[in-house]
Write an enzyme that holds these catalytic residues in place. Structure first.
Site, mmCIF file in Angstrom:
data_model
loop_
_atom_site.group_PDB
_atom_site.id
_atom_site.type_symbol
_atom_site.label_atom_id
_atom_site.label_comp_id
_atom_site.label_asym_id
_atom_site.label_seq_id
_atom_site.Cartn_x
_atom_site.Cartn_y
_atom_site.Cartn_z
ATOM 1 N N GLU A 1 -24.696 -2.459 -11.005
ATOM 2 C CA GLU A 1 -25.425 -1.942 -9.565
ATOM 3 C C GLU A 1 -24.393 -1.303 -8.823
ATOM 4 O OE1 GLU A 1 -28.680 -2.582 -10.097
ATOM 5 O OE2 GLU A 1 -29.655 -2.227 -8.047
ATOM 6 N N CYS B 1 -34.235 11.447 31.290
ATOM 7 C CA CYS B 1 -33.108 10.319 30.901
ATOM 8 C C CYS B 1 -33.349 9.275 31.743
ATOM 9 C CB CYS B 1 -31.718 10.996 31.234
ATOM 10 S SG CYS B 1 -30.533 9.895 30.787
ATOM 11 N N ASP C 1 0.958 -1.272 -0.109
ATOM 12 C CA ASP C 1 0.249 -0.154 0.181
ATOM 13 C C ASP C 1 0.740 1.491 0.039
ATOM 14 O OD1 ASP C 1 -2.108 -1.443 -0.059
ATOM 15 O OD2 ASP C 1 -2.833 -1.212 2.212
ATOM 16 N N TYR C 2 1.967 1.225 0.782
ATOM 17 C CA TYR C 2 2.856 2.322 0.811
ATOM 18 C C TYR C 2 3.486 2.715 -0.362
ATOM 19 C CZ TYR C 2 6.558 5.121 2.530
ATOM 20 O OH TYR C 2 7.527 6.172 2.672
ATOM 21 N N TYR D 1 -23.076 -6.199 -14.745
ATOM 22 C CA TYR D 1 -23.950 -7.516 -15.157
ATOM 23 C C TYR D 1 -24.555 -7.483 -16.671
ATOM 24 C CZ TYR D 1 -27.426 -4.574 -12.798
ATOM 25 O OH TYR D 1 -28.297 -3.556 -12.364
ATOM 26 N N GLU E 1 -28.831 -14.730 -12.002
ATOM 27 C CA GLU E 1 -27.794 -13.659 -11.449
ATOM 28 C C GLU E 1 -28.384 -13.348 -9.983
ATOM 29 O OE1 GLU E 1 -27.203 -10.633 -14.089
ATOM 30 O OE2 GLU E 1 -26.455 -11.718 -15.608
ATOM 31 N N LYS F 1 -32.165 -14.477 -17.043
ATOM 32 C CA LYS F 1 -32.066 -13.748 -18.214
ATOM 33 C C LYS F 1 -31.859 -14.815 -19.364
ATOM 34 C CE LYS F 1 -29.861 -9.530 -16.436
ATOM 35 N NZ LYS F 1 -28.617 -9.026 -16.155
ATOM 36 N N PHE G 1 2.434 1.771 -3.288
ATOM 37 C CA PHE G 1 1.337 2.157 -4.169
ATOM 38 C C PHE G 1 1.165 3.683 -4.024
ATOM 39 C CE2 PHE G 1 -2.990 3.209 -5.352
ATOM 40 C CZ PHE G 1 -3.186 2.552 -6.510
ATOM 41 N N CYS H 1 -29.944 9.064 34.222
ATOM 42 C CA CYS H 1 -29.642 10.118 35.330
ATOM 43 C C CYS H 1 -30.746 11.183 35.630
ATOM 44 C CB CYS H 1 -28.659 10.961 34.561
ATOM 45 S SG CYS H 1 -28.994 12.040 33.439
ATOM 46 N N SER I 1 -37.362 -1.626 -16.664
ATOM 47 C CA SER I 1 -37.497 -2.237 -15.301
ATOM 48 C C SER I 1 -37.468 -3.894 -15.650
ATOM 49 C CB SER I 1 -38.829 -2.006 -14.644
ATOM 50 O OG SER I 1 -39.193 -0.796 -14.496
ATOM 51 N N LEU I 2 -37.606 -4.724 -14.588
ATOM 52 C CA LEU I 2 -37.780 -6.031 -14.559
ATOM 53 C C LEU I 2 -39.092 -6.488 -14.335
ATOM 54 C CD1 LEU I 2 -34.446 -7.226 -13.128
ATOM 55 C CD2 LEU I 2 -35.126 -7.631 -15.609
ATOM 56 N N LYS J 1 -38.617 -12.542 -6.631
ATOM 57 C CA LYS J 1 -38.289 -11.771 -5.549
ATOM 58 C C LYS J 1 -38.501 -12.523 -4.278
ATOM 59 C CE LYS J 1 -38.461 -7.242 -6.654
ATOM 60 N NZ LYS J 1 -38.672 -5.821 -6.115
ATOM 61 N N ASP K 1 -29.075 -5.399 -4.753
ATOM 62 C CA ASP K 1 -30.313 -4.296 -3.981
ATOM 63 C C ASP K 1 -29.357 -2.806 -3.710
ATOM 64 O OD1 ASP K 1 -32.484 -3.231 -3.096
ATOM 65 O OD2 ASP K 1 -32.421 -3.987 -1.385
ATOM 66 N N LYS L 1 -30.082 -10.584 -7.666
ATOM 67 C CA LYS L 1 -30.759 -9.278 -7.849
ATOM 68 C C LYS L 1 -29.986 -8.318 -6.879
ATOM 69 C CE LYS L 1 -34.811 -6.907 -9.027
ATOM 70 N NZ LYS L 1 -34.990 -5.671 -8.218
ATOM 71 N N ARG M 1 -30.238 5.478 -13.570
ATOM 72 C CA ARG M 1 -31.328 4.889 -14.548
ATOM 73 C C ARG M 1 -32.418 5.883 -14.719
ATOM 74 N NH1 ARG M 1 -35.257 -0.445 -13.787
ATOM 75 N NH2 ARG M 1 -36.200 1.024 -11.967
ATOM 76 N N CYS N 1 -24.084 12.269 33.472
ATOM 77 C CA CYS N 1 -24.975 11.150 32.907
ATOM 78 C C CYS N 1 -23.966 9.808 32.773
ATOM 79 C CB CYS N 1 -25.817 11.439 31.917
ATOM 80 S SG CYS N 1 -26.974 10.104 31.233
ATOM 81 N N CYS O 1 -30.130 13.705 26.273
ATOM 82 C CA CYS O 1 -29.753 13.953 27.753
ATOM 83 C C CYS O 1 -28.641 15.088 27.663
ATOM 84 C CB CYS O 1 -29.586 12.811 28.416
ATOM 85 S SG CYS O 1 -28.803 13.173 29.934
HETATM 86 P P1 AMP Z 1 -36.818 -3.379 -10.581
HETATM 87 O O1 AMP Z 1 -36.280 -2.046 -10.266
HETATM 88 O O2 AMP Z 1 -37.489 -4.102 -9.792
HETATM 89 O O3 AMP Z 1 -37.803 -3.225 -11.837
HETATM 90 O O4 AMP Z 1 -35.767 -4.205 -10.990
HETATM 91 C C1 AMP Z 1 -34.849 -3.761 -12.031
HETATM 92 C C2 AMP Z 1 -33.709 -3.373 -11.248
HETATM 93 O O5 AMP Z 1 -32.937 -4.761 -10.642
HETATM 94 C C3 AMP Z 1 -32.585 -2.764 -12.596
HETATM 95 O O6 AMP Z 1 -32.725 -1.605 -12.717
HETATM 96 C C4 AMP Z 1 -31.359 -3.092 -11.528
HETATM 97 O O7 AMP Z 1 -30.938 -2.021 -11.004
HETATM 98 C C5 AMP Z 1 -31.602 -4.160 -10.646
HETATM 99 N N1 AMP Z 1 -30.602 -5.441 -10.744
HETATM 100 C C6 AMP Z 1 -29.971 -5.898 -9.817
HETATM 101 N N2 AMP Z 1 -29.279 -6.897 -10.241
HETATM 102 C C7 AMP Z 1 -29.726 -7.162 -11.453
HETATM 103 C C8 AMP Z 1 -29.072 -7.929 -12.424
HETATM 104 N N3 AMP Z 1 -28.347 -8.999 -12.158
HETATM 105 N N4 AMP Z 1 -29.541 -7.707 -13.661
HETATM 106 C C9 AMP Z 1 -30.383 -6.855 -13.980
HETATM 107 N N5 AMP Z 1 -30.771 -5.903 -12.947
HETATM 108 C C10 AMP Z 1 -30.403 -6.201 -11.933
HETATM 109 ZN ZN ZN Z 2 -28.621 11.105 31.301
#
Ligand code: AMP
Ligand code: ZN
Length: 667
Positions: free
Chosen positions: A171, A405, A33-34, A223, A112, A287, A36, A408, A82-83, A311, A116, A114, A135, A429, A423
């Site tokens: 993502e 509190c 690291d150093y 992805y 794959e 997919k 780098f 106290c 969307s999906l 889901k 979040d 999903k 998006r 306290c 508090c």
């Molecule tokens: P939704 O928001 O429920 O319509 O789902 C679509 C969103 O799923 C996309 O906009 C992505 O942000 C998210 N997502 C997460 N993982 C994946 C993945 N492996 N492939 C495609 N979309 C994904």
């Molecule tokens: Zn207190």
């Protein structure tokens, strides 16, 4: 001469790109690291000196620092759909049937996770990251290129045999670890914690200062390859290709499935295992593998026909509320916690849930003895998402936030425009007093090993320490009579306390636990004032002169040193020999050419980050101001400078420089 410099810059960039690739993509590293950091600072230095060679895809750009006032709206070349969602296997079987009916041939799937987080589309042109767009509504999103560049998982330059023009989608997310770390820090600084990693990730992407974005420590996974023409005939092959271009594409978390049975196994596996992942997922994405099949299937108005989200059920359970208890933290913030009848949820026994603050209790309309629904979704700590009012006794009374509190007895105060109660009894306290001492000895502060939270509590209960200054009066003989205290540990504690006198001033200042003063701010304040004597005397205005210090922090500093007991405290620390001055080695001055001159930077800086700029000023004996005033000598303007520039022009006394002109002052 300049050809040599350019060669050197290019060589450094190539090396750093390679190390980055090793580190972030391959999880290995052939450089310390150093070393780098040394190479990176050398590159930043050269790029600063020779701005004509700057390149927005240089590894130095990861450092961030540009300020974007607002994000331009961009239209997606390929719409981000969307999906469709499915919630059970039957939904999936129906989906497969529809597909086969439409294309009249067998079909393979890629499964794959999903993720979040927040989705992003990134344009790569000739192997370089060109533009990153959120998006948004799928048709148009915000251009947040500058912020995305700071995310280490996202390559700035590609390797291998990449197409000239394409989009990579993925993502951006926050790992649970990072999320908890950010919240711990926020709590230390007396700020309200964030609710969940997803919102924090998308919120972070919209921050104006990209160096702040970098500090959040976002992650990314890619992805989806998107272009007019595809360099492979299946999604699975495209993922492999993307990996070879240097993208972080999930390998262990994706599977090519020849049948729906395999898909189901994948789902079953992750339904359980997802809790062991270091990040949150809310389902699985399927997919169709063959690109020509994808093209034939096409899109509905809202989503591709060739993809489907499965889901997970958010794990939910019903249980009874035993009682709401209230915790008091080091800063005096009072947090309500729900104590529950134990219930099994997502494989763990849950008996407590966070209620965050008074607003949450009110929103739930929580009553004593209520039956509540707890959910373990995105958040790490389970939360109460609702109340089963049918089971509520008619005589039940609403849960009220306490007025005093619990530790106290002091009357709580509510901070304006926050839902948090404090508090105010900082001095006596117990959880606040003990919390402050625990903070003082913690690793990032005075790092007194062997002196953990439990021992501190024990020492406090025995009346041996009431403030951090008392630590320095402790003797081995005081410790030995304590329960479970061996000769050796007593010795270690005393030695640890002794060693803490060598800890640099900035960490001592951080260790005092002044509200809103985190590590970085403490560093900046010490950098600016050098000594505790100067800090003690500083006024609100003087604190505001320090970069990163706003009114809130300044006020907190002034309040702290306005209290006599705190002055007595630091005097005792001084007598004990704790370092309360900036160490000589800490800040080497390069020159004095800017002596007596004051500077302020505004707009989007392109040659260096704001932090670097301010450091340069200080290294050359100058001073940074935070606002345009008649005390200001120079205003250095980057792109898109706004009101500060205008104000400086109006004043007429401020010299206005561009970045290059600023650099030439240093020669
Ligand atoms: P939704 O928001 O429920 O319509 O789902 C679509 C969103 O799923 C996309 O906009 C992505 O942000 C998210 N997502 C997460 N993982 C994946 C993945 N492996 N492939 C495609 N979309 C994904
Ligand atoms: Zn207190």
């Amino acid at each position: 001469m300049s050809a040599e410099i350019l060669d050197k810059i290019k060589k450094l960039r190539a090396e750093l790109h390679e190390y980055n690739h090793e580190y972030y993509m391959l999880d290995s590293s052939s450089i310390s690291d150093y070393d780098f950091d040394l190479k990176l600072s050398e590159l930043i230095r050269l790029e600063g000196l020779y701005p004509e060679y700057r390149d927005e895809n240089s590894p130095s750009q990861r450092v961030g620092g540009g300020i974007t006032r607002h994000f331009p709206v961009e239209t997606h070349e390929f719409r981000m759909y969307s999906l469709d969602n499915s919630y059970n296997y039957e939904d999936l079987e129906n989906w497969e049937k529809r597909i086969i009916k439409s294309i009249e041939e067998p079909v393979e799937f890629v499964a794959e996770l999903k993720y979040d987080g927040a989705s992003i589309s990134i344009l790569y042109e000739k192997g370089k990251l060109k533009k990153a767009v959120t998006r948004g509504d799928g048709i148009r999103g915000d251009e947040i290129t500058q912020n995305v560049r700071t995310i280490a998982d996202i390559p700035l330059r590609l390797k291998g045999n990449y197409p000239d023009y394409f989009f990579m989608r993925g993502e951006i997310y926050l790992s649970r670890d990072r999320f908890e770390k950010i919240n711990r820090q926020r709590e230390e600084e007396g700020l309200e914690p964030f609710m969940n990693p997803r919102n924090t990730a998308s919120g972070s992407l919209k921050m104006q200062d990209s160096s702040e974005v970098r500090k959040r420590g976002l992650s990314a996974v890619l992805y989806q390859f998107m272009a007019k023409e595809f360099p492979a005939s299946t999604h699975w092959e495209l993922l492999k290709k993307a990996r070879s271009f240097g993208f972080k594409v999930s390998e262990n978390h994706a599977k090519l499935c020849r049948t729906l049975e395999e898909v189901k196994r994948f789902i079953k596996y992750w339904e359980k295992e997802r809790f062991a992942l270091p990040f949150d997922i809310d389902g699985i994405v399927l997919k169709v593998n063959a690109i020509d099949q994808q093209l034939r299937l096409g899109y509905t108005a809202k989503s591709p026909r060739w993809a489907m989200a499965y889901k997970f059920k958010a794990e939910k359970a019903e249980t009874q509320l035993k009682k709401v208890s209230f915790q008091v933290g080091r800063t005096g913030a009072v947090t309500p916690v729900a104590n529950l009848m134990p219930v099994l949820l997502a494989g763990t026994r849950v008996k407590r849930a966070s209620l965050h603050n008074e607003d949450v209790i009110k929103k739930l309309d929580l009553h004593e003895g209520d039956f509540v629904y707890v959910e373990k979704g995105g958040e790490i700590i389970p939360k109460i998402v609702g109340v089963n009012t049918e089971k509520r006794m008619r005589s039940a009374t609403p849960v009220n936030f306490i007025k005093r509190c619990p530790k106290c007895g002091e009357i709580l105060v509510k901070i304006e425009d926050q839902a948090i109660y404090f508090c105010p009894n900082e001095r006596y306290c117990p959880p606040q007093v003990v919390g402050k001492m625990i903070h003082y000895v913690s690793r990032k502060a005075l790092n007194i090993e062997n002196l953990g939270a439990e021992t501190i509590e024990q020492l406090y209960k025995e009346g041996l320490i009431k403030t951090i200054a008392d630590l320095y009066d402790l003797k081995k003989e005081n410790l030995l009579p304590l329960e479970r205290m061996a000769e050796k540990s007593a010795q270690n504690i005393i030695e640890g306390i002794e060693r803490s006198k060598q800890i640099p001033f900035e960490r001592v200042l951080y260790g005092l636990g002044i509200k809103h003063v985190g590590e970085t701010v403490a560093k900046k304040i010490v950098h600016h004032f050098s000594t505790m004597e100067a800090i003690k005397k500083a006024s609100l205005e003087e604190f505001i002169q320090v970069g990163d210090v706003g009114e809130k922090i300044a006020k907190s500093m002034v309040d702290f040193f306005g209290m006599e007991e705190n002055i007595l405290l630091v005097d005792r620390l001084k007598k004990a020999g704790v370092s309360l001055e900036k160490s000589a080695g800490g800040l080497e001055k390069v020159s004095d050419v800017l002596k007596g001159k004051t500077f302020l930077f505004t707009g989007v800086l392109t040659l260096f980050s704001r932090d670097q700029a301010e450091e340069m000023v200080e290294n050359h004996g100058g001073k940074n101001l935070s606002a345009v005033s008649k005390n200001l000598d120079y205003l250095v303007v980057g792109n898109k400078a706004g009101s500060k520039l205008q104000k400086a022009r109006e004043l007429g006394t401020v010299k206005i420089l561009n970045e290059k002109e600023f650099l030439s002052l240093l020669d």
